[in-house]
Write an enzyme that holds these catalytic residues in place. Structure first.
Site, PDB file in Angstrom:
ATOM      1  N   HIS A  98      16.116  50.461  23.227  1.00  0.00           N
ATOM      2  CA  HIS A  98      16.853  49.260  22.785  1.00  0.00           C
ATOM      3  C   HIS A  98      16.099  48.620  21.611  1.00  0.00           C
ATOM      4  O   HIS A  98      14.863  48.649  21.586  1.00  0.00           O
ATOM      5  CB  HIS A  98      16.983  48.277  23.960  1.00  0.00           C
ATOM      6  CG  HIS A  98      17.947  47.169  23.672  1.00  0.00           C
ATOM      7  ND1 HIS A  98      17.614  46.095  22.882  1.00  0.00           N
ATOM      8  CD2 HIS A  98      19.239  46.987  24.051  1.00  0.00           C
ATOM      9  CE1 HIS A  98      18.668  45.291  22.788  1.00  0.00           C
ATOM     10  NE2 HIS A  98      19.660  45.803  23.486  1.00  0.00           N
ATOM     11  N   GLU A 149      24.199  49.885  18.169  1.00  0.00           N
ATOM     12  CA  GLU A 149      24.004  48.446  18.248  1.00  0.00           C
ATOM     13  C   GLU A 149      23.330  47.923  16.983  1.00  0.00           C
ATOM     14  O   GLU A 149      22.096  47.862  16.923  1.00  0.00           O
ATOM     15  CB  GLU A 149      23.094  48.129  19.431  1.00  0.00           C
ATOM     16  CG  GLU A 149      23.566  48.754  20.703  1.00  0.00           C
ATOM     17  CD  GLU A 149      23.011  48.022  21.889  1.00  0.00           C
ATOM     18  OE1 GLU A 149      23.813  47.544  22.679  1.00  0.00           O
ATOM     19  OE2 GLU A 149      21.784  47.908  21.983  1.00  0.00           O
ATOM     20  N   GLY A 155      23.516  39.509  20.080  1.00  0.00           N
ATOM     21  CA  GLY A 155      23.302  38.109  20.432  1.00  0.00           C
ATOM     22  C   GLY A 155      23.689  37.114  19.356  1.00  0.00           C
ATOM     23  O   GLY A 155      23.361  35.932  19.450  1.00  0.00           O
ATOM     24  N   SER A 186      27.441  41.545  20.634  1.00  0.00           N
ATOM     25  CA  SER A 186      28.367  40.403  20.722  1.00  0.00           C
ATOM     26  C   SER A 186      29.752  40.767  21.250  1.00  0.00           C
ATOM     27  O   SER A 186      30.757  40.167  20.847  1.00  0.00           O
ATOM     28  CB  SER A 186      28.487  39.698  19.363  1.00  0.00           C
ATOM     29  OG  SER A 186      27.226  39.160  18.982  1.00  0.00           O
TER      30      SER A 186
HETATM   31  P1  PGA Z   1      24.741  40.967  23.205  1.00  0.00           P
HETATM   32  O1  PGA Z   1      23.622  42.063  23.430  1.00  0.00           O
HETATM   33  O2  PGA Z   1      25.961  41.446  23.950  1.00  0.00           O
HETATM   34  O3  PGA Z   1      24.163  39.730  23.783  1.00  0.00           O
HETATM   35  O4  PGA Z   1      25.004  40.881  21.741  1.00  0.00           O
HETATM   36  C1  PGA Z   1      23.962  43.398  23.215  1.00  0.00           C
HETATM   37  C2  PGA Z   1      22.777  44.276  23.237  1.00  0.00           C
HETATM   38  O5  PGA Z   1      21.646  43.871  23.392  1.00  0.00           O
HETATM   39  O6  PGA Z   1      22.974  45.438  23.073  1.00  0.00           O
END
Ligand code: PGA
Length: 226
Positions: A98, A149, A155, A186
């Site tokens: 991640h 991602e 976020g 998001s």
């Molecule tokens: P988020 O996180 O949905 O809060 O944007 C996604 C992620 O960490 O992959």
């Protein structure tokens, strides 16, 4: 379609158990899509409790557990590490690489490849997170799930565009013929349909919007209609 709920560094064991109970009660809102699988990724310390709770309830959809990380070491004198063997009874998936791990815990492509290899040995599916196509290059014969991602979308409340996601999927498939790509960044109830409608995607990866079971069930409910 697979929908991953990544709790990150949130929720203790009893909070995870309450989340599962509440989510279980909300499943009548899901339309019967037998292809739908939820992968719940709480912290390591909640995996055993979550496993027991999930198995004690009746589900209309498939629900599995995943870990958020794993040691690059098989076992040995590595204080604080959690190895594949320690969690393999509970999980079908493990998130690897991640962007938060790459950024705050100095994970490199080498340690990430090592983790992928250890998971393969135990037949656990890695969910490998990448934020750009050049992170896919060194993967060789990778067979797990690829979570695309983009860092700016995590976020931030601003998901990536469909055009950019499709471009990534196209390039990923040139490198890995059978790439199964999830999108993360998001994802929320108000935007989920445009992603779940996109046949180029195999699934979704949800962070913040997974923490509240009502909000997450809302996401699943929209996605189950596609
Ligand atoms: P988020 O996180 O949905 O809060 O944007 C996604 C992620 O960490 O992959």
């Amino acid at each position: 379609m697979i929908i991953v709920a990544n709790f990150k560094a949130h929720k203790n064991n009893s909070e995870v158990i309450s989340w599962i109970e509440k989510f279980n009660q909300l499943q009548n809102n899901f339309s019967g899509n037998s292809q739908l699988e939820i992968v719940l990724c709480p912290s390591y310390v909640s995996l055993a409790g979550a496993f027991q709770k999930i198995n004690s309830l009746t589900w209309k959809i498939k629900i599995s557990l995943g870990a958020q990380n794993i040691s690059a070491f098989e076992e040995g004198p590595y204080t604080g590490e959690v190895t594949v063997k320690m969690i393999k009874d509970y999980v079908n998936y493990v998130i690897v690489g991640h962007s938060e791990r790459r950024r705050y815990f100095s994970e490199t492509n080498d340690s990430i490849s090592q983790k992928v290899m250890l998971l393969k040995k135990e037949k656990i599916t890695p969910i490998l997170c990448v934020s750009q196509i050049n992170e896919v290059n060194p993967l060789g014969d990778f067979e797990g799930l690829l979570a695309f991602e983009p860092v700016f979308a995590i976020g931030s409340g601003t998901p990536d565009s469909i055009a950019h996601i499709n471009d990534f999927v196209k390039k990923a498939k040139e490198l890995l013929k059978n790439a199964r790509v999830l999108y993360g960044g998001s994802v929320a109830p108000e935007n989920v349909s445009k992603f779940s409608n996109n046949k180029n995607l195999y699934g979704l990866f949800v962070g913040s919007a997974s923490l509240d079971p009502v909000v997450f069930a809302n996401i699943v409910s929209h996605a189950s209609k596609n």
